[in-house]
Scaffold this motif. Structure first.
Motif, PDB file in Angstrom:
ATOM      1  N   LEU A 741       0.842  -1.199   0.000  1.00 23.54           N
ATOM      2  CA  LEU A 741       0.000   0.000   0.000  1.00 23.54           C
ATOM      3  C   LEU A 741       0.870   1.240   0.000  1.00 23.54           C
ATOM      4  CD1 LEU A 741      -3.179   0.760   2.042  1.00 23.54           C
ATOM      5  CD2 LEU A 741      -1.236   2.287   2.272  1.00 23.54           C
ATOM      6  N   THR A 742       0.477   2.226  -0.775  1.00 21.07           N
ATOM      7  CA  THR A 742       1.144   3.532  -0.772  1.00 21.07           C
ATOM      8  C   THR A 742       0.128   4.613  -0.456  1.00 21.07           C
ATOM      9  OG1 THR A 742       2.830   2.878  -2.383  1.00 21.07           O
ATOM     10  CG2 THR A 742       2.398   5.231  -2.159  1.00 21.07           C
ATOM     11  N   TYR A 743       0.482   5.456   0.498  1.00 21.27           N
ATOM     12  CA  TYR A 743      -0.344   6.605   0.845  1.00 21.27           C
ATOM     13  C   TYR A 743       0.459   7.868   0.562  1.00 21.27           C
ATOM     14  CZ  TYR A 743      -2.693  10.164   3.630  1.00 21.27           C
ATOM     15  OH  TYR A 743      -3.316  11.324   4.037  1.00 21.27           O
ATOM     16  N   VAL A 744      -0.054   8.703  -0.333  1.00 24.38           N
ATOM     17  CA  VAL A 744       0.614   9.952  -0.689  1.00 24.38           C
ATOM     18  C   VAL A 744       0.152  11.038   0.276  1.00 24.38           C
ATOM     19  CG1 VAL A 744       1.041  11.638  -2.517  1.00 24.38           C
ATOM     20  CG2 VAL A 744       0.657   9.233  -3.107  1.00 24.38           C
ATOM     21  N   ILE A 745       1.055  11.506   1.113  1.00 25.82           N
ATOM     22  CA  ILE A 745       0.713  12.543   2.091  1.00 25.82           C
ATOM     23  C   ILE A 745       0.519  13.883   1.398  1.00 25.82           C
ATOM     24  CG2 ILE A 745       1.518  13.813   4.120  1.00 25.82           C
ATOM     25  CD1 ILE A 745       3.061  11.285   4.932  1.00 25.82           C
ATOM     26  N   ASP A 746       1.470  14.253   0.559  1.00 26.88           N
ATOM     27  CA  ASP A 746       1.338  15.501  -0.191  1.00 26.88           C
ATOM     28  C   ASP A 746       2.115  15.413  -1.490  1.00 26.88           C
ATOM     29  OD1 ASP A 746       3.939  15.676   0.668  1.00 26.88           O
ATOM     30  OD2 ASP A 746       3.757  17.612   1.648  1.00 26.88           O
ATOM     31  N   TYR A 747       1.757  16.270  -2.410  1.00 23.48           N
ATOM     32  CA  TYR A 747       2.420  16.363  -3.711  1.00 23.48           C
ATOM     33  C   TYR A 747       2.287  17.818  -4.133  1.00 23.48           C
ATOM     34  CZ  TYR A 747       3.752  15.066  -8.506  1.00 23.48           C
ATOM     35  OH  TYR A 747       4.388  14.947  -9.718  1.00 23.48           O
ATOM     36  N   ARG A 749       3.501  21.351  -5.931  1.00 24.64           N
ATOM     37  CA  ARG A 749       4.252  21.969  -7.014  1.00 24.64           C
ATOM     38  C   ARG A 749       3.558  23.267  -7.406  1.00 24.64           C
ATOM     39  NH1 ARG A 749       4.449  19.281 -12.628  1.00 24.64           N
ATOM     40  NH2 ARG A 749       4.888  21.466 -13.116  1.00 24.64           N
ATOM     41  N   PRO A 750       4.291  24.156  -8.076  1.00 28.00           N
ATOM     42  CA  PRO A 750       3.647  25.406  -8.497  1.00 28.00           C
ATOM     43  C   PRO A 750       2.758  25.174  -9.716  1.00 28.00           C
ATOM     44  CG  PRO A 750       5.911  25.358  -9.256  1.00 28.00           C
ATOM     45  CD  PRO A 750       5.730  24.139  -8.412  1.00 28.00           C
ATOM     46  N   GLN A 751       1.707  25.961  -9.821  1.00 26.81           N
ATOM     47  CA  GLN A 751       0.857  25.915 -11.004  1.00 26.81           C
ATOM     48  C   GLN A 751       1.377  26.835 -12.104  1.00 26.81           C
ATOM     49  OE1 GLN A 751      -2.983  26.555  -8.713  1.00 26.81           O
ATOM     50  NE2 GLN A 751      -3.633  24.973 -10.132  1.00 26.81           N
ATOM     51  N   VAL A 752       2.127  27.839 -11.696  1.00 25.41           N
ATOM     52  CA  VAL A 752       2.735  28.773 -12.640  1.00 25.41           C
ATOM     53  C   VAL A 752       4.178  28.979 -12.220  1.00 25.41           C
ATOM     54  CG1 VAL A 752       0.578  29.952 -13.186  1.00 25.41           C
ATOM     55  CG2 VAL A 752       1.950  30.767 -11.278  1.00 25.41           C
ATOM     56  N   ILE A 753       4.978  29.500 -13.132  1.00 26.53           N
ATOM     57  CA  ILE A 753       6.389  29.724 -12.853  1.00 26.53           C
ATOM     58  C   ILE A 753       6.544  30.663 -11.669  1.00 26.53           C
ATOM     59  CG2 ILE A 753       8.552  30.615 -13.804  1.00 26.53           C
ATOM     60  CD1 ILE A 753       7.419  29.820 -16.567  1.00 26.53           C
ATOM     61  N   ASP A 754       7.335  30.202 -10.676  1.00 29.07           N
ATOM     62  CA  ASP A 754       7.612  30.962  -9.452  1.00 29.07           C
ATOM     63  C   ASP A 754       6.361  31.187  -8.610  1.00 29.07           C
ATOM     64  OD1 ASP A 754      10.335  31.185 -10.049  1.00 29.07           O
ATOM     65  OD2 ASP A 754       9.987  32.981 -11.269  1.00 29.07           O
ATOM     66  N   GLY A 755       5.318  30.439  -8.863  1.00 28.48           N
ATOM     67  CA  GLY A 755       4.106  30.564  -8.069  1.00 28.48           C
ATOM     68  C   GLY A 755       4.218  29.777  -6.774  1.00 28.48           C
ATOM     69  N   PRO A 756       3.239  29.924  -5.882  1.00 26.02           N
ATOM     70  CA  PRO A 756       3.243  29.178  -4.618  1.00 26.02           C
ATOM     71  C   PRO A 756       3.017  27.690  -4.871  1.00 26.02           C
ATOM     72  CG  PRO A 756       1.155  30.311  -4.915  1.00 26.02           C
ATOM     73  CD  PRO A 756       2.042  30.788  -6.015  1.00 26.02           C
ATOM     74  N   LEU A 757       3.495  26.866  -3.942  1.00 25.90           N
ATOM     75  CA  LEU A 757       3.291  25.432  -4.058  1.00 25.90           C
ATOM     76  C   LEU A 757       1.839  25.088  -3.741  1.00 25.90           C
ATOM     77  CD1 LEU A 757       6.516  23.962  -2.395  1.00 25.90           C
ATOM     78  CD2 LEU A 757       6.087  24.523  -4.788  1.00 25.90           C
ATOM     79  N   VAL A 758       1.262  24.250  -4.577  1.00 25.86           N
ATOM     80  CA  VAL A 758      -0.126  23.815  -4.424  1.00 25.86           C
ATOM     81  C   VAL A 758      -0.130  22.301  -4.301  1.00 25.86           C
ATOM     82  CG1 VAL A 758      -2.414  23.773  -5.484  1.00 25.86           C
ATOM     83  CG2 VAL A 758      -0.943  25.778  -5.766  1.00 25.86           C
ATOM     84  N   ASP A 759      -0.931  21.775  -3.380  1.00 28.20           N
ATOM     85  CA  ASP A 759      -0.968  20.336  -3.133  1.00 28.20           C
ATOM     86  C   ASP A 759      -1.895  19.647  -4.133  1.00 28.20           C
ATOM     87  OD1 ASP A 759      -0.640  17.847  -2.101  1.00 28.20           O
ATOM     88  OD2 ASP A 759      -1.618  18.240  -0.178  1.00 28.20           O
ATOM     89  N   TYR A 760      -1.331  18.746  -4.931  1.00 30.68           N
ATOM     90  CA  TYR A 760      -2.089  18.002  -5.932  1.00 30.68           C
ATOM     91  C   TYR A 760      -2.557  16.650  -5.406  1.00 30.68           C
ATOM     92  CZ  TYR A 760      -0.642  21.092  -9.804  1.00 30.68           C
ATOM     93  OH  TYR A 760      -0.451  22.151 -10.647  1.00 30.68           O
ATOM     94  N   ALA A 761      -2.030  16.194  -4.271  1.00 30.86           N
ATOM     95  CA  ALA A 761      -2.316  14.845  -3.796  1.00 30.86           C
ATOM     96  C   ALA A 761      -3.806  14.667  -3.524  1.00 30.86           C
ATOM     97  CB  ALA A 761      -1.521  14.555  -2.523  1.00 30.86           C
ATOM     98  N   GLY A 762      -4.310  13.521  -3.934  1.00 30.30           N
ATOM     99  CA  GLY A 762      -5.707  13.208  -3.682  1.00 30.30           C
ATOM    100  C   GLY A 762      -6.667  14.058  -4.476  1.00 30.30           C
ATOM    101  N   SER A 763      -6.237  14.535  -5.661  1.00 32.72           N
ATOM    102  CA  SER A 763      -7.114  15.370  -6.479  1.00 32.72           C
ATOM    103  C   SER A 763      -6.760  15.175  -7.947  1.00 32.72           C
ATOM    104  CB  SER A 763      -6.972  16.850  -6.099  1.00 32.72           C
ATOM    105  OG  SER A 763      -5.789  17.412  -6.658  1.00 32.72           O
TER     106      SER A 763
END
Length: 877
Positions: A741-747, A749-763
């Motif tokens: 089993l693998t559980y992804v806690i967070d993932y 990355r920015p949506q735009v160059i130099d943008g804030p990190l956004v969590d993609y995990a579970g979406s």
């Protein structure tokens, strides 16, 4: 059922089982002492396979019981393959019919695939625009595989670039004597996808007694194509009964005029639409007012391509003297896959079409207006049209791939030191043929202006006119890899706690990738060209060293370092440290930290150009805000890219409370700096910057412009849990339970160059990334019978794909699939087996963003093969 249900069920069964059979298994014999072996992730041989790095081992029995017919199908099912990797159901790009693997949700360019510890040539057509170079798993024969080792930790210090997310090492059969033939056939309960498989494995010689070994395997595999009209879910192309659904499988662009934002059908004097289209309202399809001549695209959309594969593998070893062996290995694969080109089954003239200017090499827009002088233009002025030319032929795409790797080498054993040298060459040659569905823009202009193409009755058009307009194309690509390596391993000495293990080596390799456009594109003839032009070459020189130092009887330090020199961007240094502590026989604690890198792929940092077609959610669409549109995507390479720099960390425990019981729990964290990528197309379209987004006068999306760049960073972390339990009973047989089993806690990355990190995990904010994935197998053997039940579980994910989809769907449901294997071996030398995949005939969960090609589920996670039956036999000589 909670997200952790697969783990809970597996743990409860495993922990209870030893107690229930303890009386019957108390006298079970202890296994033999293990000889020293090399484990993926290290070049130092050791007798214990649990190192400071978590390695999942898939043995041959598991391969057979899985019901999977190919290496790609098997690896797609493992828990660490959480998403963001191409598979052969993704047929809208030029990597159609190929399959890769991307551990940790990172793209497949971050996962290194090895065959017996050495590299293979990348597939000639990159995926993901042009960013993702990868090894085509479909080119590897399953029949020759002894086991697969999956290192779920960064390994740049040992293997170099591409090993950021982990390593998949496919290990072939060794020391096999005798001969085995087999055949199998399969079919789907709902029809289609008929499959045939034949195989042969033969081996002669014993290295110790005969002084040589030789193994040969041959495999043939054929599978029919599955199109959307062969499944109830997608046959009609109408999804109005589902959240966010319209007539998503239909095209409103069969034959119509666009007048002041209104759809006006092209009708003959009797009020009929052209052949192949039907008169219907446009709004349910694309939101435009008025009627249109539309058509259902389901019969012309492939869910799973057909494939025909012939694969051969040979390896041999010759003992030259008491301490030196010569070895050689050859792998060859020939694959043919056929599918409809997913995003455009026929040529459609519409706004947003481009062609290359033959003089400048730049893309320029192609007119989509019907000239005023045309006899089919009732308006007397140039008027925009959307029209599908069925009689130019369908875009049936045939991908022919030939891959090979040849290897020769010497290995020797001394009293304290082992050594090995090898030389290899590998290649992957691709030829993509599209039989029709493309148009010569100059001949098309002439036919529209003069009326020589009959828009109202296409079948009445002069064949000479069709021949002048229609195009078929051939796209070639070649990927070549050459390499030399040498390594030694042994002991440097001893500490009070034991021997100090050491390994070191040097490597050299040359990589070359050439992907060319069909000549019609470069000549500026083809309308709507799909461009995948790459010309890149590099040489890599590397040196590495590893050491295992026993600090105490229970504590071991592992260290590794590697230096790489790349001819096209410079140097990289990758260190790694690991600790292995075993205070008790039944308890192991491990941790490792490393720094690594991923060199820009040849397609990312060369003079590459990509023009591709797909879909993107457009919140600014003037007709249906939040609907999926199909613009042209432009992406170009960048020679000034820096490599991605990575930091990885893992820590975990392995528990063995009873005999034949193992439970491991590992935490992982990966951080990538200088992340290479292009802007997120969904975000670019949402931001609607005219520098990146091109629209027509009405605001309809035409094109999205991108360039490979170093973005800010990516961070992901998660937990891996793996359980293995075996127990024996004299009366009830032998049982086994395994679960990963693998559980992804967070993932993040920015949506735009130099943008804030956004969590993609579970979406599905980007590619869908379920935060839970698990595979659990219960097997049982009694006498001549063997059976296994496997549960594949994929967690649901939040609906974040678009504002429109989120308004009608909160989340995408989880998915469970059960597969059953049954084998019988009583007949002398003959084994019979039957497999049922997807016993419950489960359909993929509905996703309101319609991420598939005109289908309401994610192609990267699921398929529509349904309940599938396979029967077969193996005969041993």
């Amino acid at each position: 059922m909670s997200n952790f249900s697969p783990l809970v069920v597996a743990l409860a069964t495993a922990l209870a089982a030893p107690l229930s059979v303890a009386a019957e298994s108390a006298d079970a014999p202890v296994g033999p002492t293990l000889s020293a072996v090399q484990v993926t992730g290290s070049n130092i041989k050791r007798s214990d396979t649990e190192t400071a790095n978590p390695v999942q081992v898939i043995e041959r029995q598991q391969l057979e019981e899985s019901g999977k017919a190919t290496v790609a199908d098997l690896l797609r099912s493992i828990s660490a393959n959480t998403g963001n990797a191409a598979n052969e159901t993704s047929n809208s790009g030029w990597a159609s019919g190929s399959a890769g693997i991307g551990l940790r949700g990172l793209s497949q360019k971050n996962t290194l695939v090895l065959l017996n510890g050495r590299r293979l040539a990348n597939y000639g057509f990159p995926s993901g625009g042009l960013s993702d170079t990868f090894v085509n798993l479909n080119a590897l024969p399953l029949v020759a595989v002894e086991r697969i080792e999956v290192l779920k930790d960064g390994a740049s210090a040992v293997y170099g670039s591409d090993a950021v997310a982990g390593v998949v090492n496919i290990i072939t059969r060794q020391g096999f004597e005798g001969a085995e033939v087999g055949a199998s056939g399969g079919t789907s309960d709902a029809g289609g996808l008929d499959q045939q498989n034949v195989k042969f494995v033969g081996g002669i010689g014993d290295l110790d007694s005969d002084g040589y070994t030789l193994l040969v395997s041959l495999e043939g595999y054929n599978r029919d194509r599955l199109d959307q009209n062969q499944r109830d879910l997608t046959r009609s192309g109408i999804y109005t009964d589902k959240a966010g659904g319209r007539w998503n499988g239909w095209s409103a662009k069969g034959a119509r005029f666009l007048v002041n934002g209104r759809s006006v059908p092209m009708l003959d004097a009797a009020g009929n639409c052209p052949e192949g289209t039907v008169l219907t309202a446009s709004a349910p399809i694309d939101g435009l007012a008025g009627d249109t001549c539309a058509f259902n695209q389901a019969p012309y959309t492939t869910l799973i391509p057909s494939t025909r594969r012939w694969q051969a593998y040979l390896n041999g070893t010759l003992r030259l003297n008491d301490s030196v062996d010569a070895f050689a290995e050859v792998l060859y694969s020939d694959i043919k896959g056929v599918s409809w080109f997913g995003s455009s089954p026929f040529f459609t003239l519409e706004n947003g079409r481009f062609a290359l200017n033959a003089d400048t090499g730049l893309a320029e827009p192609v007119r989509s207006t019907l000239p005023a002088a045309s006899p089919y233009n009732p308006y007397g002025v140039d008027v925009p049209i959307e029209y599908t030319f069925f009689n130019l032929g369908g875009t049936i795409k045939t991908n022919r791939s030939q891959a090979y790797r040849g290897l020769v080498g010497l290995r020797g054993q001394g009293e304290k030191w082992d050594w090995e040298v090898g030389a290899f060459q590998a290649a992957s040659k691709e030829r993509e043929t599209v039989s029709g569905g493309f148009a010569n823009r100059w001949a098309l202009y002439d036919a529209l202006a003069t009326g020589s193409y009959n828009l109202l009755k296409p079948s009445a058009t002069d064949p000479a006119v069709l021949k002048a307009i229609g195009l078929s194309t051939l796209r070639p690509a070649d990927s070549i890899l050459k390499g030399l390596d040498a390594k030694v391993s042994g002991t440097l000495g001893e500490t009070r706690a034991g021997q100090v293990g050491f390994a070191a080596g040097v490597e050299w390799r040359q990589e070359k990738l050439d992907s060319d456009n069909p000549w019609q594109i470069d000549a500026g003839l083809q309308v709507r060209p799909a461009i995948a032009e790459v010309h890149g070459e590099r040489k890599v020189t590397a040196a590495y060293a590893e050491v295992n130092v026993p600090l105490h009887g229970t504590l071991e330090l592992q260290a590794a370092a590697r230096g790489d020199h790349y001819s096209d961007f410079g140097n990289a240094f990758s260190p790694k440290l690991g600790l292995r502590w075993q205070p008790l026989d039944g308890l192991l604690v491990r941790a490792a930290a490393s720094r690594g890198f991923r060199a820009p792929s040849l397609s990312e940092n060369s003079a590459s150009t990509s023009i591709a077609y797909g879909s993107v959610v457009d919140p600014h669409d003037p007709d249906v805000p939040g609907s999926r549109q199909t613009p042209t995507f432009f992406t170009v390479g960048n020679r000034t890219l820096d490599p991605e720099r990575t930091r990885s960390f893992n820590a975990g425990v392995v528990l063995s409370p009873w005999a034949n019981t193992s439970l491991s729990v590992d935490y992982y964290r990966v951080r990538l700096d200088n992340l290479i990528g292009s802007g997120n197309t969904t975000t670019l379209v949402a931001e609607n910057d005219p520098a990146s987004v091109l629209r027509d006068a009405r605001g309809k999306l035409l094109a999205v412009y991108n360039r490979y760049q170093n973005l800010s960073e990516l961070q992901t972390s998660g937990i891996d849990v793996e359980l293995r339990q075996r127990w024996s009973s004299a009366s009830a047989g032998d049982f086994g339970l395994s679960s990963a089993l693998t559980y992804v806690i967070d993932y993040r990355r920015p949506q735009v160059i130099d943008g804030p990190l956004v969590d993609y995990a579970g979406s599905n904010l980007g590619p869908s990334l379920p935060d839970i994935k698990a595979t659990t197998t219960l097997d049982w053997a009694l006498g001549d019978w063997r059976t296994a039940l496997t549960w594949y579980y994929t967690g649901g994910y939040d609906q974040e794909g678009s504002v429109a989809a989120k308004a009608v769907q909160k989340d995408v449901a989880s998915y469970s699939q059960f597969d059953l294997y049954l084998g019988y071996t009583s007949i002398d030398r003959l084994s019979l087996y039957a497999k049922v995949q997807n016993i419950g005939n489960r359909q993929p969960p509905h996703d309101a963003t319609f991420p598939g090609v005109r289908a309401p589920y994610d192609f990267s996670q699921y398929d529509l093969r349904g309940r599938y039956y396979t029967v077969g036999f193996d005969y041993r000589f």
